[in-house]
Design a protein around this motif. Structure first.
Motif, PDB file in Angstrom:
ATOM      1  N   TYR A   6       4.961 112.527 -17.605  1.00 17.74           N
ATOM      2  CA  TYR A   6       6.061 112.685 -16.656  1.00 17.74           C
ATOM      3  C   TYR A   6       7.383 112.679 -17.415  1.00 17.74           C
ATOM      4  N   GLN A   7       8.399 113.234 -16.776  1.00 16.24           N
ATOM      5  CA  GLN A   7       9.717 113.340 -17.408  1.00 16.24           C
ATOM      6  C   GLN A   7      10.738 112.379 -16.819  1.00 16.24           C
ATOM      7  N   GLU A   8      10.259 111.398 -16.061  1.00 15.94           N
ATOM      8  CA  GLU A   8      11.148 110.364 -15.536  1.00 15.94           C
ATOM      9  C   GLU A   8      10.359 109.076 -15.339  1.00 15.94           C
ATOM     10  N   PRO A   9      11.045 107.933 -15.289  1.00 18.46           N
ATOM     11  CA  PRO A   9      10.343 106.656 -15.095  1.00 18.46           C
ATOM     12  C   PRO A   9       9.730 106.574 -13.702  1.00 18.46           C
ATOM     13  N   ALA A  10       8.805 105.649 -13.548  1.00 10.47           N
ATOM     14  CA  ALA A  10       8.239 105.369 -12.226  1.00 10.47           C
ATOM     15  C   ALA A  10       9.278 104.641 -11.383  1.00 10.47           C
ATOM     16  N   ARG A  11       9.448 105.106 -10.165  1.00  8.63           N
ATOM     17  CA  ARG A  11      10.332 104.418  -9.224  1.00  8.63           C
ATOM     18  C   ARG A  11       9.558 103.424  -8.374  1.00  8.63           C
ATOM     19  N   ALA A  16       3.572 104.043 -11.326  1.00  7.92           N
ATOM     20  CA  ALA A  16       3.426 103.452 -12.650  1.00  7.92           C
ATOM     21  C   ALA A  16       2.052 103.797 -13.225  1.00  7.92           C
ATOM     22  N   LEU A  17       1.897 103.626 -14.525  1.00  6.51           N
ATOM     23  CA  LEU A  17       0.674 104.002 -15.234  1.00  6.51           C
ATOM     24  C   LEU A  17      -0.219 102.780 -15.445  1.00  6.51           C
ATOM     25  N   PRO A  18      -1.500 102.857 -15.035  1.00  7.76           N
ATOM     26  CA  PRO A  18      -2.390 101.691 -15.085  1.00  7.76           C
ATOM     27  C   PRO A  18      -3.070 101.520 -16.438  1.00  7.76           C
ATOM     28  N   LEU A  19      -3.091 100.276 -16.889  1.00  8.58           N
ATOM     29  CA  LEU A  19      -3.826  99.866 -18.084  1.00  8.58           C
ATOM     30  C   LEU A  19      -4.737  98.712 -17.717  1.00  8.58           C
ATOM     31  N   GLY A  20      -5.851  98.558 -18.415  1.00  4.21           N
ATOM     32  CA  GLY A  20      -6.713  97.419 -18.146  1.00  4.21           C
ATOM     33  C   GLY A  20      -7.857  97.317 -19.122  1.00  4.21           C
ATOM     34  N   ASN A  21      -8.405  96.100 -19.194  1.00  4.08           N
ATOM     35  CA  ASN A  21      -9.602  95.866 -20.014  1.00  4.08           C
ATOM     36  C   ASN A  21     -10.727  95.278 -19.178  1.00  4.08           C
ATOM     37  N   GLY A  22     -10.686  95.500 -17.863  1.00  8.43           N
ATOM     38  CA  GLY A  22     -11.659  94.929 -16.952  1.00  8.43           C
ATOM     39  C   GLY A  22     -11.221  93.610 -16.381  1.00  8.43           C
ATOM     40  N   ARG A  23     -10.464  92.838 -17.146  1.00 13.93           N
ATOM     41  CA  ARG A  23      -9.986  91.519 -16.697  1.00 13.93           C
ATOM     42  C   ARG A  23      -8.483  91.497 -16.489  1.00 13.93           C
ATOM     43  N   ILE A  24      -7.725  91.989 -17.457  1.00 15.06           N
ATOM     44  CA  ILE A  24      -6.268  92.022 -17.375  1.00 15.06           C
ATOM     45  C   ILE A  24      -5.837  93.421 -16.965  1.00 15.06           C
ATOM     46  N   GLY A  25      -4.976  93.509 -15.969  1.00 19.66           N
ATOM     47  CA  GLY A  25      -4.434  94.788 -15.538  1.00 19.66           C
ATOM     48  C   GLY A  25      -2.927  94.820 -15.696  1.00 19.66           C
ATOM     49  N   ALA A  26      -2.384  95.992 -15.982  1.00 15.05           N
ATOM     50  CA  ALA A  26      -0.934  96.155 -16.113  1.00 15.05           C
ATOM     51  C   ALA A  26      -0.546  97.530 -15.596  1.00 15.05           C
ATOM     52  N   MET A  27       0.566  97.588 -14.880  1.00 16.76           N
ATOM     53  CA  MET A  27       1.159  98.852 -14.433  1.00 16.76           C
ATOM     54  C   MET A  27       2.483  99.011 -15.161  1.00 16.76           C
ATOM     55  N   VAL A  28       2.630 100.125 -15.893  1.00 16.30           N
ATOM     56  CA  VAL A  28       3.776 100.340 -16.777  1.00 16.30           C
ATOM     57  C   VAL A  28       4.729 101.335 -16.124  1.00 16.30           C
ATOM     58  N   PHE A  29       6.006 100.938 -15.966  1.00 16.13           N
ATOM     59  CA  PHE A  29       6.978 101.754 -15.242  1.00 16.13           C
ATOM     60  C   PHE A  29       7.776 102.687 -16.152  1.00 16.13           C
ATOM     61  N   ASP A  31      11.027 102.435 -17.565  1.00 14.05           N
ATOM     62  CA  ASP A  31      12.474 102.623 -17.432  1.00 14.05           C
ATOM     63  C   ASP A  31      13.168 102.357 -18.773  1.00 14.05           C
ATOM     64  N   PRO A  32      14.112 103.213 -19.185  1.00 15.66           N
ATOM     65  CA  PRO A  32      14.783 103.001 -20.472  1.00 15.66           C
ATOM     66  C   PRO A  32      15.650 101.741 -20.499  1.00 15.66           C
ATOM     67  N   ASN A  33      16.184 101.330 -19.348  1.00 17.15           N
ATOM     68  CA  ASN A  33      17.077 100.168 -19.319  1.00 17.15           C
ATOM     69  C   ASN A  33      16.347  98.866 -19.061  1.00 17.15           C
ATOM     70  N   GLN A  34      15.368  98.903 -18.170  1.00 12.04           N
ATOM     71  CA  GLN A  34      14.597  97.690 -17.879  1.00 12.04           C
ATOM     72  C   GLN A  34      13.136  98.066 -17.644  1.00 12.04           C
ATOM     73  N   GLU A  35      12.326  97.804 -18.630  1.00 11.35           N
ATOM     74  CA  GLU A  35      10.895  98.054 -18.494  1.00 11.35           C
ATOM     75  C   GLU A  35      10.271  96.957 -17.639  1.00 11.35           C
ATOM     76  N   ARG A  36       9.370  97.378 -16.755  1.00  9.11           N
ATOM     77  CA  ARG A  36       8.610  96.428 -15.938  1.00  9.11           C
ATOM     78  C   ARG A  36       7.132  96.680 -16.144  1.00  9.11           C
ATOM     79  N   LEU A  37       6.401  95.614 -16.415  1.00 10.15           N
ATOM     80  CA  LEU A  37       4.948  95.676 -16.438  1.00 10.15           C
ATOM     81  C   LEU A  37       4.433  94.726 -15.360  1.00 10.15           C
ATOM     82  N   ALA A  38       3.839  95.286 -14.294  1.00  8.69           N
ATOM     83  CA  ALA A  38       3.278  94.490 -13.213  1.00  8.69           C
ATOM     84  C   ALA A  38       1.873  94.052 -13.623  1.00  8.69           C
ATOM     85  N   LEU A  39       1.618  92.736 -13.599  1.00  6.94           N
ATOM     86  CA  LEU A  39       0.445  92.164 -14.248  1.00  6.94           C
ATOM     87  C   LEU A  39      -0.551  91.583 -13.256  1.00  6.94           C
TER      88      LEU A  39
END
Length: 540
Positions: A6-11, A16-29, A31-39
């Motif tokens: 994508y060419q812009e951050p997640a609003r 947001a983009l999902p990451l995980g290892n089966g136990r820990i999950g993260a959604m990556v937004f 943003d250039p000014n304030q990155e948020r990872l929802a855990l």
């Protein structure tokens, strides 16, 4: 190329983009000014072990059977809802957010050449952009081998990375900063009323009574800068003038099994979390990354699918989706979607973890839709349909483990509600392996609550594992004992219809209704879906 970009951050969280290892999950937004990872952490749920089964209801159930056989469906449904339903399942919870608030020259001026992407083949989310003549990049992944979330920040100019790091949770918790580490300690509510429950005045309950206290958790973030400095202040870590920065996140909970109280008999989680963080901290970023990619590719690379190429592959993913609405001639988009489904399964279900719930392992709401639970009248089964056909056999293990647990809790439900042997499961399950017919006496709840063939349906996954693997040891030790117990339940509740046909009575077609005697009704003598599940179970 198997990449979402994508060419812009997640609003929104859903962008947001999902990451995980089966136990820990993260959604990556991104943003250039304030990155948020929802855990998230897959055992962080509300509640404690409890038995919600209506007690000594075998006679009531038999009376309801007679009403249904007499085609007095409305009466049968009323009695089911008033006398045979239990309280609600508990909810899968968010852990919180890791926030990176950037400082210095990197937050001023226009952003150029922005790109946010998820590489499905490597399970790495990345962000890159230019600002003020400096090229910035971030990578994030959740490692299964090392059980940590890893974030790497770099720039092509020395001393260009500065940020404030904060870890916060919507649950009862406190956060502290000391040295190079953030610590978040907290507790899940001992009870949560779902958004569809009746008691909206008391929705999230924390108690000081030890018997009513919920799961505790510990989360740690360590900042490992190259150059620059780290200072702790006001619950945050301040990183200034770093050349590069690696962040490591670890989390553990006190969940100790579905039958053990998480506060009174909880698992040790503080030292376990610290040990995982310390073990990862001594390894170079390159080693962590290499181990993660190798582990992921060992699963992901087993299957390839070629449906043709498209000129649209050069476009951002959201642009491709917009074009697809009017012109679906984009064959490689189908391939991308297929592999994205496999990616999500790898990210949300691993041996030893909990099964994937309604939202996989990703949730940002304290009171999520449908409690983000296991809805086993189709959703959980659908999550695991790709296990064998898509060559991810070992990822079926969490579903099998849950079914083993349910064969214990469901035995109580079969006895108390039906007076039957074996075990049964209704349409909602949670971390505590709830098997009773939820609904809490709500009018109309029989449409979903009184559907007692979920165990039979989930058993098809056991048979499918044997059909694909021919593992006789699995069949003897694991699958057959569960299949047998599920079949015993149906043997005990089958009754003859007017034409002598054996049926499960009464039943419903999940979440469906029909007009009977001029009014909507959900309960019938039996349902095609019910009997199909029972026949398949007996055949298997």
């Amino acid at each position: 190329m198997m990449t979402l970009w994508y060419q812009e951050p997640a609003r929104l969280w859903t962008e947001a983009l999902p990451l995980g290892n089966g136990r820990i999950g993260a959604m990556v937004f991104g943003d250039p000014n304030q990155e948020r990872l929802a855990l998230n952490e897959d055992t962080l749920w509300s509640g404690t072990p409890r038995d919600l089964n209506p007690k000594n209801k075998a006679d009531t159930y038999r009376q309801v059977v007679e009403l249904a056989l007499q085609r007095r469906y409305h009466e049968a449904q009323t009695r089911i809802e008033q006398e045979l339903t239990s309280g609600w399942s508990q909810a899968y919870l968010p852990l919180g957010d890791l926030k990176l608030s950037f400082t210095g020259p990197g937050v001023s001026g226009p952003v150029d050449r922005y790109r946010r992407q998820l590489d499905l083949g490597q399970a790495i989310a990345s962000v890159s952009y230019e600002r003020g003549g400096v090229a910035y990049s971030r990578e994030a992944f959740v490692s299964a081998p090392h059980q940590v979330l890893v974030i790497r920040l770099t720039a092509n100019r020395l001393a260009s990375i500065g940020l404030d790091l904060e870890l916060a949770s919507p649950l009862r918790s406190n956060s502290q900063a000391q040295g190079d580490t953030l610590t978040l300690s907290g507790e899940a509510p001992g009870f949560l009323e779902p958004i569809y429950g009746q008691n909206q005045d008391k929705t999230v309950t924390y108690s000081e009574n030890p018997t009513e206290r919920g799961i505790r958790f510990t989360a740690l973030v360590r900042a490992l800068p190259e150059g620059g400095q780290v200072t702790a202040a006001e619950g945050k870590l301040q990183i200034r003038a770093a050349d590069a920065l690696t962040l490591l996140f670890a989390v553990r909970t006190s969940f100790n099994g579905f039958a053990k109280h998480p506060f009174l008999d909880g698992a040790e989680h503080v030292k376990a979390c610290q040990a995982q963080l310390d073990a990862a901290s001594v390894l170079p970023y390159a080693v962590l990354r290499q181990a993660h990619v190798a582990d992921h590719r060992a699963l992901f690379d087993r299957v390839s699918l070629e449906l043709g190429r498209s000129e649209r592959e050069a476009l951002p993913t959201d642009d491709r989706l917009r074009l697809f609405r009017d012109d679906p001639a984009d064959p490689s988009l189908y391939t991308l979607l297929f592999q994205y489904g496999r990616y999500l399964m790898i990210a949300s279900s691993r041996p030893g973890t909990q099964p994937t719930n309604l939202q996989g392992i990703w949730n940002q709401e304290v009171r999520p839709p449908w409690n983000s639970n296991y809805t086993v009248n189709i959703n959980t089964e659908m999550n695991y349909w790709p296990s064998f056909s898509c060559n991810l056999a070992e990822l079926n293990e969490p579903l099998v483990a849950m079914l083993k647990d349910l064969s214990q809790t469901g035995r109580v439900t079969a006895r108390d509600v039906y007076g039957a042997r074996g075990f049964t499961v209704h349409h909602n399950v949670d971390l505590w392996r709830l098997s009773s017919p939820v609904g809490n006496q709500t009018k109309g709840c029989a449409a979903y609550a009184f559907w007692n063939v979920a165990a039979g349906w989930m058993c098809s996954h056991l048979y499918e594992q044997y059909a694909y693997t021919h593992d006789l040891d699995f069949l003897r030790r694991t699958a057959y004992p569960i299949l047998r117990e599920a079949a015993l339940f149906f043997l005990d509740i089958l009754v003859e219809d007017h034409d002598g046909t054996l049926i499960v009575c009464p039943s419903s077609s999940p979440e469906n209704a029909f007009i009977y005697e001029g009014k909507p009704c959900n309960i019938a003598a039996t349902a095609t879906m019910t009997m199909a599940v029972v026949q398949e179970l007996f055949y298997n």
